[in-house]
Design an enzyme around this catalytic site. Structure first.
Site, PDB file in Angstrom:
ATOM      1  N   HIS A 140       0.841  -1.207   0.000  1.00 18.92           N
ATOM      2  CA  HIS A 140       0.000   0.000   0.000  1.00 18.92           C
ATOM      3  C   HIS A 140       0.876   1.257   0.000  1.00 18.92           C
ATOM      4  CE1 HIS A 140      -3.425   2.573   1.513  1.00 18.92           C
ATOM      5  NE2 HIS A 140      -2.390   3.242   2.004  1.00 18.92           N
ATOM      6  N   GLU A 141       1.866   1.281   0.872  1.00 16.43           N
ATOM      7  CA  GLU A 141       2.733   2.462   0.956  1.00 16.43           C
ATOM      8  C   GLU A 141       3.591   2.622  -0.300  1.00 16.43           C
ATOM      9  OE1 GLU A 141       2.312   4.676   3.150  1.00 16.43           O
ATOM     10  OE2 GLU A 141       0.914   3.479   4.315  1.00 16.43           O
TER      11      GLU A 141
END
Length: 306
Positions: A140-141
């Site tokens: 996600h990051e």
């Protein structure tokens, strides 16, 4: 270099529109300050210096504020291994890896481009998540970095930071020095404060609208890259539940960086601030991951294409 994170046209359009609108607002704001303060050199110099400082040093500022530090492979081999694997399958440069000694379970990415990025996780997150869940969070990051929306949010938030600082400066100047100023000066300060407050409010709403979409986009990209949306959903549920149990007073320092976090640092009690959250609701995020899980399951069945 293009990464293998799936491109998101909706995110690109929203980032472009938001930056365009904020650019117009920025020009109008600077013009208003020049008219009111009658010193274009002072205004331009101040704004330019602060913009360069925020854009070029945003990663260091964020790490310092969140007590993060860069860690080497020898100290956190499992964490580095996950980042290495994700960078390899997504075909993107490896960011600097950092850890924050905080019990609050969270993660964030910052930096002006994929070649100058930092991904930071808290020790609270590392203690709570299983390997597959951690992989989902880091994917996600990394998607934020790959889609360059980290840099866009950094640039977009700059105008609000400037406007907010001017509002505070004008307020305290009037509060502690109002008796020594003539009426014209007081009018100018009131006008500056009013313009800055309006600019801050508009930029606040624009940034949060973009931020909520970018979080859904990052969830979607991470789920598709790893092929395990259920692991990301599990991490979201676990992290959100644990953050809700952390005392509000312990979250206040972290709340200034909510737009960069995997999950916002909000307490368990509902508040007016949640109406203008930087993130979509947990239910929205889980619903999207549930749909992706169903789609991936259908694609894996015999007789289905893709």
């Amino acid at each position: 270099m293009r990464s293998r994170f799936r491109s998101d046209r909706g995110l690109t359009v929203r980032m472009t529109v938001t930056l365009f609108l904020l650019g117009l607002l920025y020009v109008a704001f600077v013009a208003a300050l020049i008219v009111l303060l009658k010193s274009w050199l002072l205004v331009v110099a101040l704004v330019a210096v602060m913009f360069v400082a925020q854009f070029w040093f945003s990663d260091r500022i964020a790490l310092f504020a969140m007590r993060g530090r860069v860690v080497e492979r020898e100290e956190y081999p499992e964490l580095h291994a996950v980042v290495d694997r994700l960078c390899a399958i997504s075909d993107m440069p490896k960011p600097v890896v950092a850890v924050s000694e905080m019990d609050m379970p969270n993660a964030f990415a910052t930096g002006r481009n994929p070649d100058n990025a930092v991904v930071c996780v808290t020790t609270g997150l590392l203690r709570r998540l299983e390997p597959a869940e951690l992989e989902g969070v880091l994917a996600h990051e990394l998607s934020h970095v790959a889609h360059k929306d980290v840099a866009v949010i950094t640039v977009a938030s700059f105008l609000g930071v400037i406007a907010g600082l001017i509002v505070r400066f004008a307020f305290y100047s009037q509060l502690f020095g109002g008796g020594r100023r003539d009426q014209n000066t007081a009018v100018v300060f009131a006008a500056v404060m009013g313009v800055s407050a309006a600019v801050y409010a508009i930029s606040f709403l624009l940034i949060r609208a973009l931020s909520r979409y970018r979080e859904l986009a990052a969830d979607r990209a991470a789920a598709l890259l790893t092929g395990r949306p259920s692991a990301l959903a599990s991490a979201l549920t676990k992290v959100s539940g644990d953050i809700a149990r952390i005392p509000t007073k312990d979250l206040r320092t972290a709340q200034a960086f909510n737009a960069f976090y995997f999950t916002p640092a909000l307490g368990s009690e509902p508040s007016f601030a949640t109406l203008f959250s930087t993130h979509p609701s947990l239910e929205q995020r889980l619903d999207q991951l549930g749909r992706i899980s169903a789609e991936l399951g259908e694609a894996a069945r015999p007789g289905k294409e893709g």
